[in-house]
Design a protein around this motif. Sequence first.
Motif, mmCIF file in Angstrom:
data_model
loop_
_atom_site.group_PDB
_atom_site.id
_atom_site.type_symbol
_atom_site.label_atom_id
_atom_site.label_comp_id
_atom_site.label_asym_id
_atom_site.label_seq_id
_atom_site.Cartn_x
_atom_site.Cartn_y
_atom_site.Cartn_z
ATOM 1 N N GLU A 162 -5.358 2.281 4.016
ATOM 2 C CA GLU A 162 -4.240 1.347 3.973
ATOM 3 C C GLU A 162 -3.729 1.193 2.532
ATOM 4 O OE1 GLU A 162 -3.295 0.071 7.366
ATOM 5 O OE2 GLU A 162 -4.456 1.878 7.269
ATOM 6 N N THR A 163 -2.533 0.635 2.415
ATOM 7 C CA THR A 163 -1.913 0.486 1.100
ATOM 8 C C THR A 163 -2.726 -0.466 0.224
ATOM 9 O OG1 THR A 163 0.125 0.547 2.353
ATOM 10 C CG2 THR A 163 0.296 0.069 0.006
ATOM 11 N N PRO A 164 -3.094 -0.034 -0.987
ATOM 12 C CA PRO A 164 -3.839 -0.926 -1.875
ATOM 13 C C PRO A 164 -3.018 -2.176 -2.165
ATOM 14 C CG PRO A 164 -3.766 1.304 -2.758
ATOM 15 C CD PRO A 164 -2.840 1.270 -1.583
ATOM 16 N N SER B 163 -5.006 -3.135 2.319
ATOM 17 C CA SER B 163 -6.415 -3.068 1.923
ATOM 18 C C SER B 163 -7.053 -4.449 1.915
ATOM 19 C CB SER B 163 -6.548 -2.415 0.548
ATOM 20 O OG SER B 163 -6.048 -3.263 -0.441
ATOM 21 N N ARG B 164 -6.236 -5.508 2.058
ATOM 22 C CA ARG B 164 -6.815 -6.858 2.078
ATOM 23 C C ARG B 164 -7.600 -7.126 3.353
ATOM 24 N NH1 ARG B 164 -1.712 -9.408 1.268
ATOM 25 N NH2 ARG B 164 -2.568 -11.224 2.289
ATOM 26 N N SER C 219 -1.953 -3.259 9.667
ATOM 27 C CA SER C 219 -3.360 -3.115 9.292
ATOM 28 C C SER C 219 -4.219 -4.141 10.031
ATOM 29 C CB SER C 219 -3.534 -3.296 7.787
ATOM 30 O OG SER C 219 -2.612 -2.496 7.096
ATOM 31 N N HIS D 219 -10.785 3.216 5.615
ATOM 32 C CA HIS D 219 -9.372 2.979 5.913
ATOM 33 C C HIS D 219 -8.550 3.699 4.859
ATOM 34 C CE1 HIS D 219 -8.157 0.329 2.575
ATOM 35 N NE2 HIS D 219 -9.404 -0.046 2.572
ATOM 36 N N VAL E 143 -10.429 7.868 -1.637
ATOM 37 C CA VAL E 143 -9.078 7.433 -1.997
ATOM 38 C C VAL E 143 -8.171 8.635 -2.236
ATOM 39 C CG1 VAL E 143 -7.718 6.169 -3.672
ATOM 40 C CG2 VAL E 143 -9.945 5.307 -3.004
ATOM 41 N N GLU F 166 -10.177 -5.862 3.877
ATOM 42 C CA GLU F 166 -11.565 -5.851 3.411
ATOM 43 C C GLU F 166 -12.017 -7.236 2.939
ATOM 44 O OE1 GLU F 166 -11.623 -2.820 0.419
ATOM 45 O OE2 GLU F 166 -12.302 -1.301 1.837
#
Lengths: 201, 196, 190
Positions: free
Chosen positions: B132-134, B138-139, B173, B130, A97, B141
């Motif tokens: 990607e934006t949390p 990130s969804r 994403s 990845h 992260v 996942e």
Amino acid sequence: MGGLMKEFFKGLWNDNPTFRLQIGLCPVLAVTSSALNGLGMGLATTFVLICSSVLISLLKNVIPSKVRIPCYIIVIATFSTIVDLVMHAFLPDLHRVLGIFIPLIVVNCILMGRAEAFASKNSVVSSALDGLGMGLGFTWALTLIGAIREILGSGSIFNHKFVADTAATFGFFSLPPGAFVTVGILIAGMNIISARLRKAS
Amino acid sequence: MNESVRMIVVLTVIAMVSGGLLAWVNDWTGAIISENQLQAMMASIQEVLPTATRVEILSSSPSTLVEEDPDQAREVEQATTEMFIGFDDNDRPVGYAFVGEGPGYGGAVRVLVGVDGASGKILGISIVSHAETPGLGSRIEEESFRSQFVGKTLNDPIALGRDIDALTGATVSSRAVVQAVRTGFEDASIAYERSR
Amino acid sequence: MELFYIFIGAVFVNNFVLVRFLGICPFMGVSKQTETALGMGLATTFVMVVSAALTWLLQWFVLEPFGLPFLQTPVFILSIASMVQLVEMFLNKTSPGLHRALGIYLPLITTNCAVLGFSLIAVQGAYSFIQSIIFGLGAGVGFTLALMLLAGIREEMQFADVPEPLKGIGIAFVIAGLLSLAFSGFSGLV
């Protein structure tokens, strides 16, 4: 003793690197999408800060002043790389992260700033306390920003979700623009608190 | 001591100590890092190829791929540098898994895809890495998004808006995952057929 | 065509300052006037292009062949710092005019994390030599663009009635947030 404690406490509020001095801002915005990330980044920076402050303070009479900057750079870069490698081995998820912001600790102005302005002129003990105070000041700022953005943006805190999965959250705060706005408003908040404190005393 | 000599000596000594220290730390952590990566990869393979009890890395023996047409074989080998074949208890191949890549919002999205050998259907996908934006990208996942790919074969379109629904607010994403699944699927299936 | 995509991607889609959060310190520090912002931006662009070439050569001809990628951070930052120093001396000797315009910004650039960050990203992306240089140019132009935009707005803000606690850096962050929001409209372009 009081003098030493002062070196420690100044980083927490009066000379807080994030809110007061406004240095080392890149990770403040980049890795604070959650409280845990902010905490991890803060502690990694604190470690590098303490180690390099102690070492530079120890070497202050050995290093010729003309080449002091390259020497500081090597010392700080070495500790940043150590953190990078150790974190990659033992905390791979956090390492993924934080990404390039771990090696980028080396160009964090806090590190060079403390090396040049403090550790190169002061004793080992006060340099270590200065590093610890500044590092923890940086850490609490990052954790606070991370917590605010995580609560508003993802509806969770330290990865514990407290809203339903389907609930709408303020996704804005997870995104880059949200980072800027959160920090701007927090700085304004700090200014209000500091002004009140000044008036009271 | 002459000042410039002293400068050179101090700088050299500091640089050497730094280099030595880092080499030692690198030796110590390097083994742990690659062990971790292997473990993580094996756990993901277990997830997308549940029937496999033993996994073999295909690309470790690329010579098995080189047959009739050398040009094509090289292509296959390159596209499937990360490919794994799963075997059951009786050492019969049950399926394969490969890593595909697609461009996401914050960088490449890497996806591990498990495919049943007999039917050619996707058994499951797992996001390897990845940036990607949390909370938004990130969804990808999440199980509900990933499960859309289960049961698809090479004959399905596997395209956003056709048989895969994009995540709300995370089209880039979602598209990256779709592309990652598609990249290498065909090559991997050819390589799997050849390896048998 | 691919070079064009890399350039546009670095300037708009993944703008170094507004999307990747690199180089925030000079972004906030040197954005009070458009004139100084332009000087800083041009100096940074120049250093980025040169360090793109330098770090590419170091990575693929020194670090990788000798199995030393773990020394990346110290090697890159030291080379960039020395290179900036050399460029400053060179400019001072050969073109005093340019040195006057950019000279005072050059020492600041060493600790600009956009430069080192760019080098690390370029290596991760495994770009070719030419691609790296174009990527560096795009990153520098993107940095200059963001800096100029913020400086232009901040100049106008002097005449605005900003609430006392937000004055200075606070409102600058909020403006940067709005700029970043505007730039997020570019996502998915490339």
